[in-house]
Design a protein around this motif. Structure first.
Motif, short mmCIF file in Angstrom:
data_model
loop_
_atom_site.label_atom_id
_atom_site.label_comp_id
_atom_site.label_asym_id
_atom_site.label_seq_id
_atom_site.Cartn_x
_atom_site.Cartn_y
_atom_site.Cartn_z
N ARG A 1 -3.17 -1.90 68.35
CA ARG A 1 -1.74 -1.55 67.27
C ARG A 1 -0.41 -1.15 68.28
O ARG A 1 0.50 -1.19 68.15
N ALA B 1 -5.97 1.77 67.80
CA ALA B 1 -5.44 2.50 68.35
C ALA B 1 -4.66 1.59 69.12
O ALA B 1 -3.05 0.93 69.52
N ARG C 1 -11.89 3.30 66.26
CA ARG C 1 -10.88 3.67 65.61
C ARG C 1 -9.88 3.36 67.42
O ARG C 1 -8.59 3.39 66.95
N ARG C 2 -10.19 4.33 68.35
CA ARG C 2 -9.46 3.79 69.63
C ARG C 2 -9.17 2.52 69.78
O ARG C 2 -8.08 1.82 70.66
#
Length: 89
Positions: free
Chosen positions: A78, A75, A71-72
């Motif tokens: 993104r 992110a 997830r890191r």
């Protein structure tokens, strides 16, 4: 006496292949659990069953770590893409 403060800035943190490292460590913890599992009786007789459960806990926490670093990374990508799009406009 004055408190010592550094006169230089801290270096940037090192970035590397975090997801493969965490995944590899998790796999190793789980393999250690599986290798020790046939010897559960011996561990129980000698009071060392915590070795097994430590390996299983390491594998479980590693799964949480894999979820977190994936997830890191997503992110960070993104944010990088959003920054790139803003600079192109």
């Amino acid at each position: 006496m004055a408190k010592w403060t550094p006169r230089h800035e801290a270096p940037e943190p090192l970035e590397g292949p975090v997801v493969p490292v965490i995944t590899g460590g998790t796999i190793l913890w789980f393999l250690m659990f599986l290798v020790q599992l046939p010897f559960y009786g011996w561990f129980a007789d000698h009071g060392h069953t915590w070795w097994l459960w430590t390996c299983l806990a390491g594998a479980g926490l590693g799964c949480v770590g894999i979820w977190y670093v994936r997830r890191r990374d997503a992110a960070i990508k993104r944010a990088s893409d959003a920054g790139r799009r803003l600079s192109q406009q």
